[in-house]
Enzyme design. Structure first.
Site, PDB file in Angstrom:
ATOM      1  N   HIS A  78      13.032  23.171  25.907  1.00 32.81           N
ATOM      2  CA  HIS A  78      14.246  22.458  26.518  1.00 32.81           C
ATOM      3  C   HIS A  78      13.406  21.187  26.931  1.00 32.81           C
ATOM      4  O   HIS A  78      12.243  20.887  27.657  1.00 32.81           O
ATOM      5  CB  HIS A  78      14.251  22.880  27.989  1.00 32.81           C
ATOM      6  CG  HIS A  78      15.211  25.034  27.322  1.00 32.81           C
ATOM      7  ND1 HIS A  78      15.837  25.461  27.790  1.00 32.81           N
ATOM      8  CD2 HIS A  78      15.245  25.369  26.398  1.00 32.81           C
ATOM      9  CE1 HIS A  78      16.646  26.002  27.300  1.00 32.81           C
ATOM     10  NE2 HIS A  78      16.520  26.644  25.779  1.00 32.81           N
ATOM     11  N   GLU A  80      13.495  19.975  30.153  1.00 29.12           N
ATOM     12  CA  GLU A  80      13.203  19.587  31.843  1.00 29.12           C
ATOM     13  C   GLU A  80      11.312  20.080  31.397  1.00 29.12           C
ATOM     14  O   GLU A  80      10.851  19.606  32.265  1.00 29.12           O
ATOM     15  CB  GLU A  80      14.032  20.950  32.581  1.00 29.12           C
ATOM     16  CG  GLU A  80      15.305  20.459  32.562  1.00 29.12           C
ATOM     17  CD  GLU A  80      16.756  21.401  31.395  1.00 29.12           C
ATOM     18  OE1 GLU A  80      15.748  21.518  30.947  1.00 29.12           O
ATOM     19  OE2 GLU A  80      17.408  21.329  32.171  1.00 29.12           O
ATOM     20  N   CYS A 104      18.592  25.794  32.354  1.00 26.86           N
ATOM     21  CA  CYS A 104      18.974  27.225  32.554  1.00 26.86           C
ATOM     22  C   CYS A 104      17.564  27.693  33.201  1.00 26.86           C
ATOM     23  O   CYS A 104      17.148  27.260  34.446  1.00 26.86           O
ATOM     24  CB  CYS A 104      18.397  27.551  31.258  1.00 26.86           C
ATOM     25  SG  CYS A 104      16.849  27.421  30.612  1.00 26.86           S
ATOM     26  N   CYS A 107      14.461  26.459  32.619  1.00 22.70           N
ATOM     27  CA  CYS A 107      13.436  25.712  33.274  1.00 22.70           C
ATOM     28  C   CYS A 107      14.008  25.352  34.576  1.00 22.70           C
ATOM     29  O   CYS A 107      12.819  25.085  35.643  1.00 22.70           O
ATOM     30  CB  CYS A 107      14.798  24.816  33.017  1.00 22.70           C
ATOM     31  SG  CYS A 107      14.900  24.657  30.944  1.00 22.70           S
TER      32      CYS A 107
HETATM   33  O1  LIG Z   1      17.958  23.999  30.223  1.00 23.19           O
HETATM   34  C1  LIG Z   1      18.737  23.627  29.355  1.00 23.19           C
HETATM   35  C2  LIG Z   1      18.970  24.439  28.330  1.00 23.19           C
HETATM   36  C3  LIG Z   1      19.793  24.399  27.407  1.00 23.19           C
HETATM   37  N1  LIG Z   1      18.873  23.337  26.832  1.00 23.19           N
HETATM   38  C4  LIG Z   1      18.556  22.620  25.563  1.00 23.19           C
HETATM   39  C5  LIG Z   1      18.657  24.022  24.200  1.00 23.19           C
HETATM   40  C6  LIG Z   1      19.554  23.963  23.512  1.00 23.19           C
HETATM   41  O2  LIG Z   1      18.343  22.999  22.180  1.00 23.19           O
HETATM   42  C7  LIG Z   1      20.413  23.375  24.077  1.00 23.19           C
HETATM   43  C8  LIG Z   1      21.803  24.599  24.180  1.00 23.19           C
HETATM   44  O3  LIG Z   1      22.426  24.481  22.763  1.00 23.19           O
HETATM   45  P1  LIG Z   1      23.564  25.051  22.732  1.00 23.19           P
HETATM   46  O4  LIG Z   1      24.430  24.640  21.501  1.00 23.19           O
HETATM   47  O5  LIG Z   1      24.908  24.130  23.801  1.00 23.19           O
HETATM   48  O6  LIG Z   1      23.753  26.447  23.221  1.00 23.19           O
HETATM   49  O7  LIG Z   1      20.200  22.648  25.126  1.00 23.19           O
HETATM   50  C9  LIG Z   1      17.960  22.202  27.781  1.00 23.19           C
HETATM   51  O8  LIG Z   1      17.453  21.184  27.282  1.00 23.19           O
HETATM   52  N2  LIG Z   1      17.458  22.400  29.161  1.00 23.19           N
HETATM   53 ZN   LIG Z   2      16.072  25.425  30.157  1.00 19.31          ZN
END
Ligand SMILES: O=c1ccn([C@H]2C[C@H](O)[C@@H](COP(=O)(O)O)O2)c(=O)[nH]1
Ligand SMILES: [Zn+2]
Length: 161
Positions: A78, A80, A104, A107
């Protein structure tokens, strides 16, 4: 000559760096960029969502659905976390993280453990998801402030030539 009035605020500048970083992401659905800033308004780390170094972009699918091991989710690092791991400073205590998407729960844990004290985000499109609720609970309990940036400039034009 009077000074320019239409210059970027600090918030827009750092979020602009986060959004620019997100353009490096190969995720076809959600591109996320992150920018960590210290208390002197200096950028100390940037990142975007992508597969780990050495994991071939062409071998792992960017699928969202199907067998878990055949989706992007177990592999993508991710934005972050990449920004934290890329940081030039050994301590991120008191820093602010600018990010395109609310973090999320995984993170959020890394943000808290690294000492980052504020999260500024643009989109909260997964606000109803349990992992986002868990992030907010952890931020509330640990005193990490978070706020949504409502930019003055809806878009920023970058002329490269
Ligand atoms: O905290 C976060 C949450 C998600 N991401 C990234 C991980 C994935 O590459 C996308 C999410 O994909 P979806 O198709 O929208 O489920 O975002 C992140 O970098 N940081
Ligand atoms: Zn994340």
């Amino acid at each position: 000559m009077p000074k320019r009035k239409d210059y970027l605020s600090w918030d827009e500048y750092f979020m602009g760096v986060a959004v620019l970083s997100s353009l490096r992401s190969k995720d076809p659905n959600t591109q996320v960029g992150a920018c960590i800033v210290n208390t002197d308004h200096k950028i100390v780390g940037v990142g975007y969502n992508g597969f780990p170094i050495g994991v071939d972009d062409d071998e792992i699918p960017w699928e969202r659905e199907g067998e878990w091991l055949e989706t992007k989710y177990p592999y993508v690092c991710h934005a972050e976390l990449n920004a934290i791991l890329n940081a030039i400073s050994s301590s991120l205590k008191g820093c602010t993280l600018y990010v395109g998407l609310f973090p999320c729960n995984e993170c959020a844990k890394a943000i808290i453990q690294s000492g980052i004290k504020e999260v500024v985000f643009l989109s909260d499109k997964y606000s109803e998801a349990d992992n986002t609720k868990a992030s907010k609970l952890m931020f509330d309990k640990t005193g990490v402030a978070y706020r949504q940036l409502i930019p003055q400039h809806g878009s920023i034009l970058l002329k490269l030539s």
